[in-house]
Design an enzyme around this catalytic site. Structure first.
Site, PDB file in Angstrom:
ATOM      1  N   HIS A  25     -17.235  10.036 -59.899  1.00  0.00           N
ATOM      2  CA  HIS A  25     -17.379   9.515 -58.529  1.00  0.00           C
ATOM      3  C   HIS A  25     -17.447  10.788 -57.657  1.00  0.00           C
ATOM      4  O   HIS A  25     -16.406  11.710 -57.661  1.00  0.00           O
ATOM      5  CB  HIS A  25     -16.838   8.554 -57.954  1.00  0.00           C
ATOM      6  CG  HIS A  25     -15.452   8.463 -57.859  1.00  0.00           C
ATOM      7  ND1 HIS A  25     -14.678   8.458 -58.837  1.00  0.00           N
ATOM      8  CD2 HIS A  25     -14.449   9.004 -56.878  1.00  0.00           C
ATOM      9  CE1 HIS A  25     -13.239   8.571 -58.643  1.00  0.00           C
ATOM     10  NE2 HIS A  25     -13.240   8.986 -57.093  1.00  0.00           N
ATOM     11  N   HIS A  73     -17.478  11.858 -53.835  1.00  0.00           N
ATOM     12  CA  HIS A  73     -17.274  11.330 -52.276  1.00  0.00           C
ATOM     13  C   HIS A  73     -18.167  12.282 -51.508  1.00  0.00           C
ATOM     14  O   HIS A  73     -18.172  13.321 -51.302  1.00  0.00           O
ATOM     15  CB  HIS A  73     -15.725  11.530 -51.927  1.00  0.00           C
ATOM     16  CG  HIS A  73     -14.908  10.938 -52.389  1.00  0.00           C
ATOM     17  ND1 HIS A  73     -14.109   9.912 -51.913  1.00  0.00           N
ATOM     18  CD2 HIS A  73     -13.903  10.924 -53.890  1.00  0.00           C
ATOM     19  CE1 HIS A  73     -13.070   9.324 -52.803  1.00  0.00           C
ATOM     20  NE2 HIS A  73     -13.109   9.963 -53.826  1.00  0.00           N
TER      21      HIS A  73
HETATM   22  P1  AMP Z   1     -10.150   8.878 -56.145  1.00  0.00           P
HETATM   23  O1  AMP Z   1     -10.346   8.527 -57.578  1.00  0.00           O
HETATM   24  O2  AMP Z   1      -8.792   9.237 -55.669  1.00  0.00           O
HETATM   25  O3  AMP Z   1     -11.342   9.981 -55.769  1.00  0.00           O
HETATM   26  O4  AMP Z   1     -10.458   7.749 -54.837  1.00  0.00           O
HETATM   27  C1  AMP Z   1     -11.115   6.382 -55.588  1.00  0.00           C
HETATM   28  C2  AMP Z   1     -11.772   5.917 -54.222  1.00  0.00           C
HETATM   29  O5  AMP Z   1     -12.564   4.767 -54.622  1.00  0.00           O
HETATM   30  C3  AMP Z   1     -11.117   5.585 -52.894  1.00  0.00           C
HETATM   31  O6  AMP Z   1     -11.355   6.199 -51.772  1.00  0.00           O
HETATM   32  C4  AMP Z   1     -11.193   4.007 -52.979  1.00  0.00           C
HETATM   33  O7  AMP Z   1     -11.138   3.702 -51.461  1.00  0.00           O
HETATM   34  C5  AMP Z   1     -12.557   3.766 -53.567  1.00  0.00           C
HETATM   35  N1  AMP Z   1     -12.623   2.382 -54.081  1.00  0.00           N
HETATM   36  C6  AMP Z   1     -11.820   1.719 -54.963  1.00  0.00           C
HETATM   37  N2  AMP Z   1     -12.182   0.653 -55.258  1.00  0.00           N
HETATM   38  C7  AMP Z   1     -13.457   0.602 -54.436  1.00  0.00           C
HETATM   39  C8  AMP Z   1     -14.429  -0.474 -54.511  1.00  0.00           C
HETATM   40  N3  AMP Z   1     -14.127  -1.667 -55.278  1.00  0.00           N
HETATM   41  N4  AMP Z   1     -15.438  -0.228 -53.736  1.00  0.00           N
HETATM   42  C9  AMP Z   1     -15.507   0.585 -53.142  1.00  0.00           C
HETATM   43  N5  AMP Z   1     -14.833   1.862 -53.144  1.00  0.00           N
HETATM   44  C10 AMP Z   1     -13.766   1.649 -53.997  1.00  0.00           C
END
Ligand code: AMP
Length: 124
Positions: A91, A93
């Site tokens: 993913h 951001h």
């Molecule tokens: P990272 O893996 O550290 O890049 O962060 C994962 C991101 O996914 C975080 O910013 C969470 O807030 C986001 N996240 C986790 N679950 C969901 C969800 N169901 N819908 C949208 N965002 C999510």
């Protein structure tokens, strides 16, 4: 291993969609750092961004979203980050910089999400 993003792609878990095509999906982060904090994922599962099969197309879509955000916010500062500490599913951001950036995360309520979608969504 099945992650929350596998479940979003399969439709098992809902999300606030910002952009979708045959290969990629972008939706609002549930704990945003700023209004419009978006996650862009490939529909074909990949563990890390660097594993995404259509890597070039992936970043082209990221740019398309960034260009749109520059336009709707009137601010050309849009931050792009790759982290992956919490969810081992590729993913990117995308964070349109605003006065809340750097003040920690908030919780995305349905009301707030719908308000943000009106401004940021690329789906008609
Ligand atoms: P990272 O893996 O550290 O890049 O962060 C994962 C991101 O996914 C975080 O910013 C969470 O807030 C986001 N996240 C986790 N679950 C969901 C969800 N169901 N819908 C949208 N965002 C999510």
């Amino acid at each position: 291993m099945s992650t929350v993003f596998h479940k979003i792609v399969s439709g098992e878990i809902p999300c606030y969609k910002i952009y979708e095509d045959d290969d990629f999906l972008a939706f609002l982060d549930i704990n945003p750092k700023c209004d419009g904090h978006t996650l862009l994922i490939p529909k074909t599962p990949a563990k890390w961004v660097w594993d995404v099969e259509k890597y070039t197309e992936y970043f082209e879509v990221a740019r398309k979203i960034v260009r749109h955000y520059q336009k709707v916010t009137g601010n050309d500062l849009v931050v792009m980050k790759v982290v992956g500490v919490d969810v081992p599913y590729a993913h990117i951001h995308i964070l349109p910089y605003d006065e809340n950036y750097g003040r920690g995360r908030s919780t995305l309520t349905p009301e707030k999400a719908h308000q943000i979608m009106k401004k940021f969504s690329m789906i008609n």
